[in-house]
Design an enzyme around this catalytic site. Structure first.
Site, PDB file in Angstrom:
ATOM      1  N   GLU A 137       0.857  -1.198   0.000  1.00  0.00           N
ATOM      2  CA  GLU A 137       0.000   0.000   0.000  1.00  0.00           C
ATOM      3  C   GLU A 137       0.888   1.241   0.000  1.00  0.00           C
ATOM      4  O   GLU A 137       1.893   1.292   0.702  1.00  0.00           O
ATOM      5  CB  GLU A 137      -0.873  -0.048   1.257  1.00  0.00           C
ATOM      6  N   GLY A 196     -13.839   0.990  -1.853  1.00  0.00           N
ATOM      7  CA  GLY A 196     -12.433   0.627  -1.976  1.00  0.00           C
ATOM      8  C   GLY A 196     -12.224  -0.670  -2.732  1.00  0.00           C
ATOM      9  O   GLY A 196     -11.123  -1.224  -2.742  1.00  0.00           O
ATOM     10  N   SER A 241     -13.091  -0.842  -5.995  1.00  0.00           N
ATOM     11  CA  SER A 241     -12.914  -0.406  -7.373  1.00  0.00           C
ATOM     12  C   SER A 241     -14.005  -0.866  -8.344  1.00  0.00           C
ATOM     13  O   SER A 241     -13.751  -1.539  -9.342  1.00  0.00           O
ATOM     14  CB  SER A 241     -11.542  -0.849  -7.880  1.00  0.00           C
ATOM     15  N   ASP A 283      -5.722  -0.887 -10.142  1.00  0.00           N
ATOM     16  CA  ASP A 283      -7.100  -1.385 -10.134  1.00  0.00           C
ATOM     17  C   ASP A 283      -7.488  -1.975 -11.487  1.00  0.00           C
ATOM     18  O   ASP A 283      -8.053  -3.059 -11.574  1.00  0.00           O
ATOM     19  CB  ASP A 283      -8.074  -0.247  -9.790  1.00  0.00           C
ATOM     20  N   TYR A 342      -2.527  12.878   1.115  1.00  0.00           N
ATOM     21  CA  TYR A 342      -1.919  12.074   0.056  1.00  0.00           C
ATOM     22  C   TYR A 342      -0.790  12.868  -0.629  1.00  0.00           C
ATOM     23  O   TYR A 342       0.322  12.371  -0.799  1.00  0.00           O
ATOM     24  CB  TYR A 342      -2.999  11.687  -0.953  1.00  0.00           C
TER      25      TYR A 342
HETATM   26  P1  ADP Z   1     -14.978   2.773  -6.455  1.00  0.00           P
HETATM   27  O1  ADP Z   1     -14.011   2.927  -5.334  1.00  0.00           O
HETATM   28  O2  ADP Z   1     -16.013   1.747  -6.149  1.00  0.00           O
HETATM   29  O3  ADP Z   1     -14.304   2.567  -7.765  1.00  0.00           O
HETATM   30  P2  ADP Z   1     -15.699   5.252  -7.681  1.00  0.00           P
HETATM   31  O4  ADP Z   1     -16.297   6.493  -7.143  1.00  0.00           O
HETATM   32  O5  ADP Z   1     -14.365   5.310  -8.307  1.00  0.00           O
HETATM   33  O6  ADP Z   1     -15.750   4.167  -6.507  1.00  0.00           O
HETATM   34  O7  ADP Z   1     -16.667   4.650  -8.786  1.00  0.00           O
HETATM   35  C1  ADP Z   1     -18.047   4.512  -8.525  1.00  0.00           C
HETATM   36  C2  ADP Z   1     -18.832   4.993  -9.707  1.00  0.00           C
HETATM   37  O8  ADP Z   1     -18.729   4.039 -10.802  1.00  0.00           O
HETATM   38  C3  ADP Z   1     -20.315   5.105  -9.426  1.00  0.00           C
HETATM   39  O9  ADP Z   1     -20.629   6.337  -8.862  1.00  0.00           O
HETATM   40  C4  ADP Z   1     -20.902   4.927 -10.822  1.00  0.00           C
HETATM   41  O10 ADP Z   1     -20.833   6.127 -11.556  1.00  0.00           O
HETATM   42  C5  ADP Z   1     -19.957   3.916 -11.472  1.00  0.00           C
HETATM   43  N1  ADP Z   1     -20.458   2.537 -11.233  1.00  0.00           N
HETATM   44  C6  ADP Z   1     -19.853   1.549 -10.557  1.00  0.00           C
HETATM   45  N2  ADP Z   1     -20.613   0.440 -10.518  1.00  0.00           N
HETATM   46  C7  ADP Z   1     -21.747   0.732 -11.191  1.00  0.00           C
HETATM   47  C8  ADP Z   1     -22.950   0.004 -11.483  1.00  0.00           C
HETATM   48  N3  ADP Z   1     -23.136  -1.245 -11.059  1.00  0.00           N
HETATM   49  N4  ADP Z   1     -23.906   0.637 -12.211  1.00  0.00           N
HETATM   50  C9  ADP Z   1     -23.725   1.909 -12.622  1.00  0.00           C
HETATM   51  N5  ADP Z   1     -22.637   2.642 -12.367  1.00  0.00           N
HETATM   52  C10 ADP Z   1     -21.658   2.076 -11.652  1.00  0.00           C
HETATM   53 MG    MG Z   2     -12.868   3.930  -8.536  1.00  0.00          MG
END
Ligand code: ADP
Ligand code: MG
Length: 384
Positions: free
Chosen positions: A33, A122, A124, A170, A222
């Site tokens: 990490e 977290g 991804s 990721d 960060y």
């Molecule tokens: P993470 O840490 O989970 O990657 P992010 O904020 O980077 O969080 O990404 C989340 C975004 O990705 C959501 O707000 C949405 O826009 C998109 N997303 C992820 N999964 C889905 C899903 N199953 N359906 C629609 N959009 C999704």
């Molecule tokens: Mg993300």
């Protein structure tokens, strides 16, 4: 299976005849990490939670997209100025654009997609979404883009269309993930190696406890950590010109410059140099099937992130301490820190008592319940 069926029913209802199914995965990082931007190792694997899509050419130059989870539809063209308004659709639009920028063909298509990666926890979910579509579009259009470039398409999508300046881990894990394997990625050379990892077979489970907090310090802290790392590396470079990144440095070399740099920078660098070595030690332990030693490395990482790198928080330290008290094999904060999940390697017979205690005691102390995610290391982007 159920998700696939729901997607298919919706696809038939929206677009008539069925198309081709693709899937991809979220990821966990077992150890390594804050090593990525220091040119060190990370050690992720794809998980049994991901994104699935059914997709078919529609004979136009437009994309018609339906998100089952948001119960929302949108359409967009494939030129730069066609960027959709919906944030969730920009991940798919970005993947199309980044494919085109690399000389790939993207014919208009219809798609319905859904997922089960918890958003923003977290794991991804965004990389899962990108790599699912990057893989599907590449396959359907027979572009022949290699998997590393597919991962970069996802990363560039985050940079250029979603405003997130992420590293490659990721998307790499989501594209290269293989059931029962973790992947050690050298972030400097981008060389990688698979290591069999089957905790279930050895009597263990992997479980994440999500503190459901995100402390606001994250982004400014960060940047400060990165500056400390660069400062420490620069100090060592004077005596050891080969120190391009902090990961190139030896512990002894850090001691040599102790008096020349702020104590804070020293501690940050001490963590990173230790963490790079811990990834290697973790891999050695895995090769011997020694999950107990691997788990101990996770505790050391947590200690380093909490006391040297100082990116933990009260909630995460609480969960880590409880894991230690209950003799959980390994436990540490996963991700950048200041919130999110702990990742725990726990003997099967301890799983239920640990999870029950974590939920009960965390809730009593912090006034809200943590979330619990079981994860199994699984395949990444693929055609179903
Ligand atoms: P993470 O840490 O989970 O990657 P992010 O904020 O980077 O969080 O990404 C989340 C975004 O990705 C959501 O707000 C949405 O826009 C998109 N997303 C992820 N999964 C889905 C899903 N199953 N359906 C629609 N959009 C999704
Ligand atoms: Mg993300």
């Amino acid at each position: 299976m159920e998700m696939q069926n729901k997607i298919h029913q919706k696809f038939l209802a929206c677009f008539g005849e069925g198309g081709t199914m693709y899937a991809s995965a979220g990821r966990v990082n077992l150890i390594g990490e804050h090593t990525d931007y220091n040119g060190g190792y990370v050690f992720p694997g794809a998980i049994d939670k991901g994104i699935m899509t059914e997709i078919k050419f529609n004979g136009t130059d437009k994309v018609n997209l339906y998100s089952l989870d948001y119960d929302a539809a949108t359409s967009f063209g494939l030129a730069e100025e066609d960027k959709p308004a919906e944030a969730w659709a920009r991940y798919v639009f970005g993947v199309c654009r980044e494919t085109i920028k690399r000389g790939g063909k993207v014919a208009g298509f219809d798609a319905v997609f859904a997922g089960d990666v918890p958003l923003g926890a977290g794991l991804s979910s965004s990389a899962a979404l990108e790599s699912c579509f990057a893989f599907a579009i590449n396959d359907l259009n027979q572009n022949g883009i290699d998997k590393f470039e597919l991962a970069k398409i996802g990363q560039s999508t985050e940079h250029n269309y979603c405003g997130v300046k992420c590293g490659i881990m990721d998307q790499f894990a989501s594209c290269f993930g293989k059931k029962g394997n973790l992947i050690r990625l050298n972030c400097k050379t981008l060389e990688y190696k698979y290591f069999p990892f089957d905790p279930e077979a050895a009597g263990y489970k992997l479980v994440l406890i999500d503190s459901c907090v995100k402390h606001e310090l994250a982004s400014s802290a960060y940047n400060k950590r990165r500056a400390s790392c660069e400062n420490a590396a620069a100090a060592m470079r004077k005596n050891h010109p080969d120190v391009e990144f902090l990961s190139d440095a030896k512990r002894l070399w850090l001691e040599e410059v102790r008096a020349d740099i702020p104590e804070e920078d020293f501690l940050r660098a001490e963590y990173v140099i230790g963490e790079v070595q811990r990834v290697l030690d973790f891999c050695d332990a895995l090769e011997r099937g020694d999950y107990e030693t691997a788990g101990e490395m996770m505790y050391q990482t947590h200690f380093g992130m909490s006391k040297l790198y100082e990116v933990s928080c009260e909630e995460l330290d609480f969960l880590n301490k409880l894991a230690r008290k209950m003799d959980v094999t390994g436990s540490r904060v996963m991700g950048g820190g200041f919130g999110g999940c702990t990742i725990n390697l726990v003997k099967k017979e301890l799983y239920k008592p640990f999870v029950d205690a974590a939920v009960e005691q965390f809730t009593a102390k912090f006034g809200h319940a943590p979330k619990v995610y079981d994860v199994v290391i699984s395949d990444g982007a693929r055609k179903l």
